[in-house]
Design an enzyme around this catalytic site. Structure first.
Site, PDB file in Angstrom:
ATOM      1  N   GLY A  43       0.898  -1.204  -0.141  1.00  0.00           N
ATOM      2  CA  GLY A  43       0.015  -0.017  -0.087  1.00  0.00           C
ATOM      3  C   GLY A  43       0.702   1.387  -0.102  1.00  0.00           C
ATOM      4  O   GLY A  43       1.918   1.237  -0.574  1.00  0.00           O
ATOM      5  N   SER A  44       0.407   2.229   0.619  1.00  0.00           N
ATOM      6  CA  SER A  44       1.019   3.680   0.642  1.00  0.00           C
ATOM      7  C   SER A  44       2.242   3.691   1.135  1.00  0.00           C
ATOM      8  O   SER A  44       3.022   4.685   0.986  1.00  0.00           O
ATOM      9  CB  SER A  44       0.077   4.794   1.441  1.00  0.00           C
ATOM     10  OG  SER A  44      -1.094   4.762   0.834  1.00  0.00           O
ATOM     11  N   THR A  45       2.945   2.672   1.858  1.00  0.00           N
ATOM     12  CA  THR A  45       4.179   2.405   2.641  1.00  0.00           C
ATOM     13  C   THR A  45       5.258   2.563   1.265  1.00  0.00           C
ATOM     14  O   THR A  45       6.215   2.962   1.291  1.00  0.00           O
ATOM     15  CB  THR A  45       4.561   1.528   3.264  1.00  0.00           C
ATOM     16  OG1 THR A  45       4.324   0.405   2.525  1.00  0.00           O
ATOM     17  CG2 THR A  45       3.519   1.645   4.712  1.00  0.00           C
TER      18      THR A  45
END
Length: 312
Positions: A43-45
Site C-alpha cells: 500500500g501507501s508505504t
C-alpha cells in the site's frame, strides 16, 4: 526493527507467538514467523519509493506541482481515487497527504522498466539471504509484462506482494544516504559492501517528506515521540481473497517509521492484520505501536533527543 545504518535486525516479532520451552504450544498459528512467511501488498508505504525514483531520475524536482483534482484519475478504464480532492500538491505534500492520484501521475512519467527495476534494486521480490524458515520473498512481475495499470497500481503499493522484512530493509535507502546493506541476524563488526540505489541528496529529501507525515497535516500524528524528530509513512491495505479480488471492510494497517530524522538510528515497520473496533487506518492503529516501542528502544540504545525546542 533494523539498525538504520548497518542492516542488523534488532528485533523481529510475530504475534500470536509461543513458548519454545512448552512442547504443547509448538503447533498452530503461533509457530509462523509472519514477518517473513506472510505476504502483503504494502500500500501507501511504497509512495516514498515512487517519489524517490522520480526525483533521482530528474523527472520532477522539489518544486514540481501536481494537480490531483478532482481527486480521481482513470488509467486504462480503471478509476483510482484519493480520500478527498487535495488539489495542487508539491512532492512533500503528496507524501504528507498520501495522494494516490499524484503517485500515479508521477509514476507514469517513468518507464515501466525504470520503476520496476528500482523495486528490484531495493530488494522487493527477492530473498533476504538469511535462510529463515518459511521465508516467502513475494513476487514481482518482469517489467515486460507490466501494463499501464500495473505501473499505476505499483506506484501506491498494489499489484505486487512482499514480506514485512523486505519492506523494512528497503527503507534503508532513505536512512543510509541512498545505500542498502545486506541484512544481518548477528552483530557485525565491519560494514559489508552495500548497494547505492539512490542519490544521497534524494534520500535526505525523502526523510524530510516523511517527517511531514508525522507533523500536523500528516497522516501519522500518533507516531510522534516527544523530544525526537520522527518520520514515516502510513499504509491501509485492503486484504485480498485467495482467488483474487479484495475483501470488503477487511484491512491490514501499516506504518513504516524512522527515528531520529537528523541521524537515523532505527527503522521500524509494523503491520496489524485485520484491526478491530472499527478503526483500521495505519495512522490510527500501527503508528501508536511505533511510538510506544520506539520510546523504549531509544532509551535502551541511549539515543540523544534531536528535536529543536523553540524557546520563545
Amino acid at each position: 526493527i533494523l539498525d538504520a545504518k548497518t542492516g542488523e535486525i534488532l528485533a523481529m516479532v510475530s504475534l500470536p507467538s509461543f513458548n519454545p520451552n512448552d512442547s504443547s504450544q509448538r503447533k498452530g498459528p503461533g509457530l509462523k514467523n509472519r514477518v517473513v512467511t506472510d505476504l502483503l501488498e504494502p500500500g501507501s508505504t511504497i509512495k516514498p519509493f515512487t517519489m524517490a525514483k522520480a526525483l533521482d531520475l530528474g523527472i520532477i524536482d522539489l518544486e514540481t506541482e501536481v494537480d490531483t483534482s478532482p481527486g480521481s484519475i482513470r488509467v486504462a478504464g480503471n478509476r483510482i481515487t484519493d480520500s478527498r480532492n487535495n488539489g495542487v500538491l508539491t512532492p512533500l505534500q503528496i507524501i504528507q497527504k498520501s495522494s494516490n492520484v499524484a503517485s500515479v501521475k508521477i509514476a507514469l512519467k517513468m518507464t515501466a522498466e525504470e520503476q520496476r527495476e528500482f523495486w528490484a534494486d531495493v530488494g522487493f521480490g527477492q530473498s533476504s539471504g538469511l535462510f529463515l524458515p518459511g521465508e516467502n520473498p513475494g513476487f514481482l512481475k518482469p517489467f515486460q509484462q507490466w501494463t499501464k495499470v500495473d505501473q499505476a497500481s505499483a506506484s501506491y503499493g498494489y499489484g505486487f506482494n512482499i514480506n514485512l522484512l523486505s519492506l523494512a530493509h528497503a527503507y534503508m535507502a532513505f536512512t543510509n544516504k541512498g545505500k542498502i546493506l545486506p541484512l544481518s541476524l548477528v552483530k557485525i563488526n565491519e560494514l559489508p559492501e552495500g548497494k547505492q540505489v539512490l542519490n544521497p541528496e534524494v534520500s535526505e529529501n525523502l526523510l524530510r517528506m516523511m517527517e511531514a507525515v508525522v507533523a500536523p497535516g500528516g497522516t501519522a500524528l500518533k507516531a510522534q515521540i516527544p523530544g525526537y524528530r520522527v518520520g514515516g509513512k502510513t499504509g491501509t491495505v485492503h486484504k485480498t481473497y485467495r482467488v483474487g479480488g479484495y475483501q470488503e471492510n477487511t484491512y491490514m494497517s501499516l506504518f513504516a517509521g524512522v527515528v531520529p530524522i537528523s541521524n537515523p538510528d532505527m527503522i521500524m515497520v509494523i503491520m496489524v492484520n485485520e484491526p478491530s473496533r472499527g478503526v483500521y487506518y495505519g495512522g490510527s492503529v500501527a503508528a501508536p505501536v511505533f511510538k510506544e516501542v520506539m520510546e523504549e528502544a531509544l532509551r535502551i540504545r541511549n539515543i540523544a533527543p534531536d528535536e529543536v525546542v523553540d524557546s520563545q
